[in-house]
Design a protein around this motif. Structure first.
Motif, short mmCIF file in Angstrom:
data_model
loop_
_atom_site.label_atom_id
_atom_site.label_comp_id
_atom_site.label_asym_id
_atom_site.label_seq_id
_atom_site.Cartn_x
_atom_site.Cartn_y
_atom_site.Cartn_z
N ARG A 1 -1.19 -7.57 -7.06
CA ARG A 1 -1.99 -8.33 -5.76
C ARG A 1 -2.80 -7.42 -4.91
O ARG A 1 -2.36 -6.10 -4.78
CB ARG A 1 -0.87 -8.83 -4.91
N HIS B 1 -0.25 -11.51 5.71
CA HIS B 1 0.23 -13.06 5.69
C HIS B 1 0.17 -13.38 7.28
O HIS B 1 0.68 -12.62 8.05
CB HIS B 1 1.82 -12.95 5.19
N TYR C 1 7.86 -4.50 1.15
CA TYR C 1 7.92 -5.44 2.52
C TYR C 1 9.39 -5.27 2.91
O TYR C 1 10.33 -5.12 2.16
CB TYR C 1 7.96 -6.82 1.96
N HIS D 1 -3.27 -7.74 1.27
CA HIS D 1 -3.70 -9.09 2.08
C HIS D 1 -2.52 -8.75 3.26
O HIS D 1 -1.56 -7.90 3.17
CB HIS D 1 -3.11 -10.00 0.97
FE FE Z 1 2.33 -10.45 0.56
#
Ligand code: FE
Ligand code: BEZ
Length: 304
Positions: A213, A218, A158, A216
């Protein structure tokens, strides 16, 4: 200072005060200290084990990874479960399910109206368009709703947290149009993994757990008079979809993908070849007070 046993020390720790202090903080601290005394005593924690844990907590905080541990130990999902249960008790039903915000939101992403490219330059995965409408519980569009979107890059990183990424890379804010519609172009991201050789990975290795994870995206959706929605959608087919280290996968949030969609009508997003599309509407519920409607993510909320 007199000699004391465990119970006498605990009683002193929990009762000593020179001013009223904050009763809630006092009650919570008392409970946590009591439970930790009990843990240390019953599990016969050695001094070395205790100071190793304290050192680990210090390194965890210094590395900015506390939010990884809260999610990985289930606390973020626990708060969502409790919020859902409170809603049920209050008869508040419907709307897009909430899902954990995670620790990687950054405020202030560039804003566009109706449609935006979340990715920059060449796609680093399958070209993906997500589109839909923001509606209220009566099915009415919510014009001008603000939708923050953020996701990982092709390496699961990120921006603002992962080296080499541009500020606000893969982060945008979309203002829905007069019909409450939005659409975004990006690429299908992979999942996220906790940083290797970090305080977080040390704990997960010791627990014999993975730190992955599933893929996905957000969203944080805000509109006046409606309850702020923090959620995320899962991309189907991921190995970890039912084994998220943050326990955040939810029914109703696994999107459907249409592959090979014709590009006609998507030229303004720079699309010229068949691509992957998902239609997803956000349904917001009424806010019962200003704080439920305030456009704040979790860190901003607690510091407001
Ligand atoms: Fe995330
Ligand atoms: C994430 O959303 O990517 C995330 C959530 C919790 C912990 C770490 C990452």
């Amino acid at each position: 200072m007199s000699e004391m046993n465990l119970q006498a020390l605990l009683q002193r720790v929990n009762s000593t005060q020179i001013a009223p202090g904050n009763p809630r903080v006092r009650a919570l601290t008392e409970r946590i200290v009591t439970d930790l005394f009990k843990t240390i005593d019953e599990l016969d924690v050695s001094a070395d084990e205790f100071w190793t844990a304290v050192d680990w907590l210090g390194r965890l905080g210094a590395a900015g990874q506390l939010g990884l541990i809260t999610a990985g130990l289930g606390f973020d999902r626990l708060l969502d479960i409790r919020a859902d249960e409170a809603d049920q008790r209050a008869g508040r039903q419907g709307g897009t399910p909430r899902a954990i915000e995670g620790p990687l939101y950054v405020a202030g992403a560039p804003t566009a109206t109706y449609e935006v490219r979340v990715d920059e330059g060449a796609p680093k995965g399958e070209v993906f368009v997500m589109e839909g409408q923001v509606r209220d519980l009566q099915g009415q569009p919510v014009p001008g709703a603000l939708i923050d979107v953020w996701h990982a890059n092709e390496q699961g990183g990120y921006s603002h947290f992962f080296p080499g990424m541009q500020p606000y890379e893969l982060r945008r804010r979309i203002q829905a149009d007069a019909q409450g519609r939005y659409r975004l172009r990006s690429y299908l991201p992979p999942g996220y993994s906790i940083p290797p050789n970090s305080p977080t990975s040390e704990l997960f290795e010791a627990l014999g757990r993975h730190g992955h994870r599933p893929a996905h995206i957000h969203f944080l959706v805000v509109a006046p008079g409606l309850r702020t929605l923090t959620t995320q959608v899962n991309i189907p087919g991921d190995t970890y979809i039912d084994d998220d280290f943050a326990f955040a996968t939810r029914d109703g949030l696994v999107i459907e993908l249409e592959r090979g969609v014709a590009p006609a009508g998507y030229e303004s997003l720079g699309i010229e070849a068949p691509f992957v599309r998902s239609r997803f509407d956000f349904v917001l519920t009424p806010a019962l007070n200003d704080s439920e409607a305030s456009p704040l993510a979790r860190i901003a909320r607690i510091t407001a």
